[in-house]
Design a protein around this motif. Structure first.
Motif, PDB file in Angstrom:
ATOM      1  N   GLY A 265     -26.254  67.646  -1.022  1.00  0.00           N
ATOM      2  CA  GLY A 265     -26.271  69.299  -0.659  1.00  0.00           C
ATOM      3  C   GLY A 265     -26.890  70.628  -1.243  1.00  0.00           C
ATOM      4  N   ILE A 266     -27.341  70.395  -2.544  1.00  0.00           N
ATOM      5  CA  ILE A 266     -28.251  71.015  -3.151  1.00  0.00           C
ATOM      6  C   ILE A 266     -29.128  71.564  -2.490  1.00  0.00           C
ATOM      7  CG2 ILE A 266     -29.110  70.005  -5.104  1.00  0.00           C
ATOM      8  CD1 ILE A 266     -26.995  73.583  -5.378  1.00  0.00           C
ATOM      9  N   VAL A 267     -29.566  70.759  -1.095  1.00  0.00           N
ATOM     10  CA  VAL A 267     -30.920  71.106  -1.155  1.00  0.00           C
ATOM     11  C   VAL A 267     -30.847  72.272   0.113  1.00  0.00           C
ATOM     12  CG1 VAL A 267     -31.883  68.379  -1.317  1.00  0.00           C
ATOM     13  CG2 VAL A 267     -30.028  69.793   1.295  1.00  0.00           C
ATOM     14  N   GLU A 268     -29.295  72.009   1.029  1.00  0.00           N
ATOM     15  CA  GLU A 268     -29.725  73.720   1.467  1.00  0.00           C
ATOM     16  C   GLU A 268     -29.822  75.167   0.411  1.00  0.00           C
ATOM     17  OE1 GLU A 268     -25.525  73.770   2.000  1.00  0.00           O
ATOM     18  OE2 GLU A 268     -25.247  72.413   3.098  1.00  0.00           O
ATOM     19  N   GLU A 269     -30.506  75.094  -0.614  1.00  0.00           N
ATOM     20  CA  GLU A 269     -30.948  75.904  -1.023  1.00  0.00           C
ATOM     21  C   GLU A 269     -32.698  75.857  -1.374  1.00  0.00           C
ATOM     22  OE1 GLU A 269     -28.744  78.681  -2.172  1.00  0.00           O
ATOM     23  OE2 GLU A 269     -27.040  77.225  -0.878  1.00  0.00           O
ATOM     24  N   GLY A 270     -33.073  75.302  -1.311  1.00  0.00           N
ATOM     25  CA  GLY A 270     -34.608  75.325  -1.000  1.00  0.00           C
ATOM     26  C   GLY A 270     -35.177  75.353  -2.306  1.00  0.00           C
ATOM     27  N   VAL A 271     -35.014  73.633  -2.738  1.00  0.00           N
ATOM     28  CA  VAL A 271     -35.142  73.187  -4.049  1.00  0.00           C
ATOM     29  C   VAL A 271     -36.238  72.132  -4.159  1.00  0.00           C
ATOM     30  CG1 VAL A 271     -32.903  73.937  -5.071  1.00  0.00           C
ATOM     31  CG2 VAL A 271     -32.770  71.580  -4.367  1.00  0.00           C
ATOM     32  N   SER A 272     -36.270  71.197  -3.179  1.00  0.00           N
ATOM     33  CA  SER A 272     -36.911  70.580  -2.750  1.00  0.00           C
ATOM     34  C   SER A 272     -38.167  70.626  -1.754  1.00  0.00           C
ATOM     35  CB  SER A 272     -36.098  68.916  -2.129  1.00  0.00           C
ATOM     36  OG  SER A 272     -36.891  68.113  -2.143  1.00  0.00           O
ATOM     37  N   ALA A 273     -39.012  69.882  -2.019  1.00  0.00           N
ATOM     38  CA  ALA A 273     -40.745  69.911  -0.713  1.00  0.00           C
ATOM     39  C   ALA A 273     -40.138  69.496   0.296  1.00  0.00           C
ATOM     40  CB  ALA A 273     -41.788  69.668  -1.455  1.00  0.00           C
ATOM     41  N   TYR A 274     -38.770  68.024   0.528  1.00  0.00           N
ATOM     42  CA  TYR A 274     -38.665  67.469   1.380  1.00  0.00           C
ATOM     43  C   TYR A 274     -37.004  68.143   1.690  1.00  0.00           C
ATOM     44  CZ  TYR A 274     -42.791  65.175  -0.197  1.00  0.00           C
ATOM     45  OH  TYR A 274     -44.600  64.464  -0.370  1.00  0.00           O
ATOM     46  N   PRO A 275     -37.343  67.566   3.414  1.00  0.00           N
ATOM     47  CA  PRO A 275     -35.929  67.685   3.759  1.00  0.00           C
ATOM     48  C   PRO A 275     -34.981  66.732   3.367  1.00  0.00           C
ATOM     49  CG  PRO A 275     -37.870  67.355   5.543  1.00  0.00           C
ATOM     50  CD  PRO A 275     -38.466  67.028   4.045  1.00  0.00           C
ATOM     51  N   GLN A 276     -33.841  67.102   3.581  1.00  0.00           N
ATOM     52  CA  GLN A 276     -32.775  65.535   3.931  1.00  0.00           C
ATOM     53  C   GLN A 276     -33.308  64.618   3.919  1.00  0.00           C
ATOM     54  OE1 GLN A 276     -28.364  65.732   4.195  1.00  0.00           O
ATOM     55  NE2 GLN A 276     -28.754  66.497   1.694  1.00  0.00           N
ATOM     56  N   ALA A 277     -33.454  64.746   5.260  1.00  0.00           N
ATOM     57  CA  ALA A 277     -33.861  63.426   6.737  1.00  0.00           C
ATOM     58  C   ALA A 277     -34.478  62.617   5.990  1.00  0.00           C
ATOM     59  CB  ALA A 277     -34.301  63.858   7.767  1.00  0.00           C
ATOM     60  N   VAL A 278     -35.378  62.448   5.122  1.00  0.00           N
ATOM     61  CA  VAL A 278     -36.525  61.417   4.064  1.00  0.00           C
ATOM     62  C   VAL A 278     -35.691  60.831   3.035  1.00  0.00           C
ATOM     63  CG1 VAL A 278     -37.617  61.379   1.988  1.00  0.00           C
ATOM     64  CG2 VAL A 278     -38.572  62.996   3.909  1.00  0.00           C
ATOM     65  N   THR A 279     -34.560  61.025   2.893  1.00  0.00           N
ATOM     66  CA  THR A 279     -34.146  60.119   1.937  1.00  0.00           C
ATOM     67  C   THR A 279     -33.307  58.779   2.778  1.00  0.00           C
ATOM     68  OG1 THR A 279     -32.503  61.928   0.730  1.00  0.00           O
ATOM     69  CG2 THR A 279     -31.834  59.064   1.095  1.00  0.00           C
ATOM     70  N   ALA A 280     -32.744  58.824   4.033  1.00  0.00           N
ATOM     71  CA  ALA A 280     -32.784  57.983   5.137  1.00  0.00           C
ATOM     72  C   ALA A 280     -33.921  56.668   5.983  1.00  0.00           C
ATOM     73  CB  ALA A 280     -31.893  58.609   6.627  1.00  0.00           C
ATOM     74  N   LEU A 281     -35.307  58.131   5.589  1.00  0.00           N
ATOM     75  CA  LEU A 281     -35.787  57.222   6.172  1.00  0.00           C
ATOM     76  C   LEU A 281     -36.760  56.041   5.528  1.00  0.00           C
ATOM     77  CD1 LEU A 281     -37.751  60.458   8.150  1.00  0.00           C
ATOM     78  CD2 LEU A 281     -37.061  58.345   9.245  1.00  0.00           C
ATOM     79  N   MET A 282     -36.554  56.498   4.237  1.00  0.00           N
ATOM     80  CA  MET A 282     -37.074  55.838   3.090  1.00  0.00           C
ATOM     81  C   MET A 282     -36.255  54.470   2.615  1.00  0.00           C
ATOM     82  SD  MET A 282     -39.999  56.796   1.293  1.00  0.00           S
ATOM     83  CE  MET A 282     -39.903  55.663   0.120  1.00  0.00           C
ATOM     84  N   VAL A 283     -35.483  54.819   2.957  1.00  0.00           N
ATOM     85  CA  VAL A 283     -34.637  53.839   3.263  1.00  0.00           C
ATOM     86  C   VAL A 283     -34.941  52.593   3.788  1.00  0.00           C
ATOM     87  CG1 VAL A 283     -32.034  52.483   3.894  1.00  0.00           C
ATOM     88  CG2 VAL A 283     -31.958  54.955   2.256  1.00  0.00           C
ATOM     89  N   ASP A 284     -34.980  52.989   4.953  1.00  0.00           N
ATOM     90  CA  ASP A 284     -35.894  51.978   6.113  1.00  0.00           C
ATOM     91  C   ASP A 284     -37.048  51.988   5.656  1.00  0.00           C
ATOM     92  OD1 ASP A 284     -35.666  51.597   9.240  1.00  0.00           O
ATOM     93  OD2 ASP A 284     -37.677  52.566   8.540  1.00  0.00           O
ATOM     94  N   ASN A 285     -37.536  52.065   5.296  1.00  0.00           N
ATOM     95  CA  ASN A 285     -39.619  51.980   4.204  1.00  0.00           C
ATOM     96  C   ASN A 285     -39.246  51.307   2.915  1.00  0.00           C
ATOM     97  OD1 ASN A 285     -42.064  52.460   3.463  1.00  0.00           O
ATOM     98  ND2 ASN A 285     -41.761  53.777   3.042  1.00  0.00           N
ATOM     99  N   PHE A 286     -37.414  50.203   2.709  1.00  0.00           N
ATOM    100  CA  PHE A 286     -37.732  50.202   1.230  1.00  0.00           C
ATOM    101  C   PHE A 286     -36.942  48.828   2.808  1.00  0.00           C
ATOM    102  CE2 PHE A 286     -35.594  53.774  -1.206  1.00  0.00           C
ATOM    103  CZ  PHE A 286     -36.949  53.979  -1.634  1.00  0.00           C
ATOM    104  N   VAL A 287     -36.004  48.734   3.526  1.00  0.00           N
ATOM    105  CA  VAL A 287     -35.993  47.700   4.083  1.00  0.00           C
ATOM    106  C   VAL A 287     -37.118  46.678   4.767  1.00  0.00           C
ATOM    107  CG1 VAL A 287     -34.439  47.033   6.086  1.00  0.00           C
ATOM    108  CG2 VAL A 287     -33.560  48.550   4.757  1.00  0.00           C
ATOM    109  N   LYS A 288     -37.936  47.719   5.254  1.00  0.00           N
ATOM    110  CA  LYS A 288     -39.211  47.065   5.799  1.00  0.00           C
ATOM    111  C   LYS A 288     -40.319  46.418   4.510  1.00  0.00           C
ATOM    112  CE  LYS A 288     -38.870  49.602  10.184  1.00  0.00           C
ATOM    113  NZ  LYS A 288     -39.158  50.539  11.114  1.00  0.00           N
TER     114      LYS A 288
END
Length: 339
Positions: A62-85
Motif C-alpha cells: 500500500g505504501i506505493v500510494e506515496e510515490g516511492v516507486s518508479a513503477y505502478p502497482q499493476a506491474v506485480t501482477a504483470l510480472m507474475v504473468d511473465n514468470f508463468v510464461k
C-alpha cells in the motif's frame, strides 16, 4: 520450532577433510568456508547439493500510494504473468541451473486465480503504512506459515536446496523500513534508488520512511511480529517462513538480495539460532544491503551490483554450492595419491 546448533563433530570432520585434499591448506578460500557451512547446515560432512527449487513470493504494498516507486502497482501482477510464461530473468537463470520456479501469491492486489501458481493469498496487498499499520499480527503469522508450508512442500518433493525470490512493487521501501527499525541504522544510510527512482524520489522515500517509523510508533520494545505488522510486507513474511523451515529441516536456503535479506533479518530476530544457517547469495547495489549484512555478520558469495530481485542473485550463486559439495565428495586426498 527447533533449529539445532551445528554439530561441531561434523564441522571438525569437514575442516580436517578439506585440509587433507590435494591442494595447499586454505587455497580454495571462500569455497572452503562454504563447504564447512553446508556441512553444518545439513549435518553431513559430504552434503548433497542438487535439485534446487526457486520460490518467488509475490505481494503488493500500500505504501506505493506515496510515490516511492518508479513503477505502478499493476506491474506485480504483470510480472507474475511473465514468470508463468518463462520470460523473466529468474526463469532464464532457473533454466540454467535446472531449477523450477514456483510463484506464490501471498498478497497480490489482484485476482490471479486463473494463473497456474501457488494460491496462498493472505490479503490483497498491505495497507499504506504511512497512514496505518501495514497489516495485522495474524496476517504476518499467516504469511510466515505460507512460507513454511511452501518450503516444506518443495522439500518433500525432493528438492535439496531452496532459493528465495520475490516480486512486489514497493518492497524495497518496506525492506528499508524494516532494516532501519531492527538495526537502528539511520534511514538515510539504508535507502537506495530501488527500481530506479531519481534523487528527488529517493529523498521523498527517505522522508516517507522516517515519518512512517514515527507514526507507527516503532521502538525496540515491540516484538518482531509487531514490527513486521506495522511496516512489513506479506512476501517478506512468507520468505521468513521459507528461511526458518529450511533451517529446521537442514536444507540450505540461498537468500537473494535486499528484500530476501530483510526476510533473513526478520527470521534472525524471531529465532536467533537461524543465523549460522544464513547463506546470502550476493551483495546488492542497494546501500542498505551492505549495512544489513554487516549487522547479521554474514559474508555474501558474490558482488555483481545486482538490484533486480526475483531470486536472480541466489540462482547465480547456486553453482558455488554445487562446487563446494563436489570438492568434498570427489577431490582426492594426499593419502589417495600415495603421499
Amino acid at each position: 520450532m527447533t533449529i539445532q546448533a551445528f554439530n561441531e563433530e561434523v564441522i571438525t570432520e569437514a575442516s580436517n577433510h578439506l585440509n587433507q585434499l590435494t591442494k595447499p591448506v586454505g587455497s580454495l578460500g571462500r569455497l572452503e568456508q562454504l563447504a564447512i557451512q553446508l556441512a553444518g547446515i545439513t549435518g553431513e560432512m559430504r552434503p548433497t547439493i542438487e535439485k534446487p527449487a526457486i520460490i518467488v513470493a509475490a505481494a503488493d504494498h500500500g505504501i506505493v500510494e506515496e510515490g516511492v516507486s518508479a513503477y505502478p502497482q499493476a506491474v506485480t501482477a504483470l510480472m507474475v504473468d511473465n514468470f508463468v510464461k518463462g520470460g523473466a530473468a529468474i526463469n532464464v537463470f532457473g533454466r540454467q541451473i535446472g531449477a523450477p520456479v514456483y510463484v506464490v501469491d501471498v498478497g497480490i492486489n489482484a485476482n490471479l486465480e486463473h494463473q497456474p501458481i501457488e494460491h496462498q493469498k493472505v490479503k490483497y496487498g498491505t495497507n499504506n503504512f504511512y497512514k496505518e499499520d501495514a497489516m495485522s499480527e495474524k496476517d504476518v503469522e499467516a504469511a510466515i506459515e505460507v512460507g513454511r508450508l511452501i518450503a516444506s512442500k518443495r522439500i518433500s518433493e525432493g528438492h535439496k536446496v531452496l532459493i528465495t525470490g520475490e516480486m512486489g512493487i514497493g518492497n524495497t521501501t518496506s525492506s528499508s523500513a524494516l532494516i532501519a527499525a531492527f538495526t537502528g541504522i539511520d534511514v538515510e544510510k539504508v535507502v537506495g534508488t530501488g527500481t530506479g527512482i531519481d534523487q528527488t524520489g529517493k529523498q521523498r522515500k527517505i522522508t516517507i520512511i522516517k515519518e512512517s517509523l514515527h507514526k507507527r510508533g516503532i521502538t525496540n520494545t515491540l516484538s518482531p511480529i509487531q514490527v513486521v505488522a506495522k511496516i512489513g510486507g506479506l512476501e517478506i513474511a512468507a520468505l521468513t517462513g521459507v528461511i526458518l523451515e529450511g533451517a529446521e529441516k537442514k536444507i540450505p536456503v540461498i537468500i537473494d538480495g535486499l528484500i530476501s535479506s530483510a526476510a533473513a533479518l526478520v527470521a534472525s530476530e524471531l529465532v536467533p539460532e537461524v543465523r549460522p544457517y544464513l547463506l546470502i547469495a550476493h551483495q546488492s547495489a542497494e546501500p542498505g544491503h551492505h549495512l544489513l549484512l554487516n549487522y547479521l555478520g554474514v559474508s555474501p558469495l558474490l558482488h555483481l551490483n545486482l538490484r533486480l530481485g526475483e531470486g536472480t542473485g541466489a540462482a547465480l550463486a547456486y553453482p558455488l554450492l554445487e562446487a563446494a559439495s563436489r570438492v568434498m565428495k570427489e577431490m582426492a586426498t594426499f593419502k589417495d595419491i600415495g603421499l
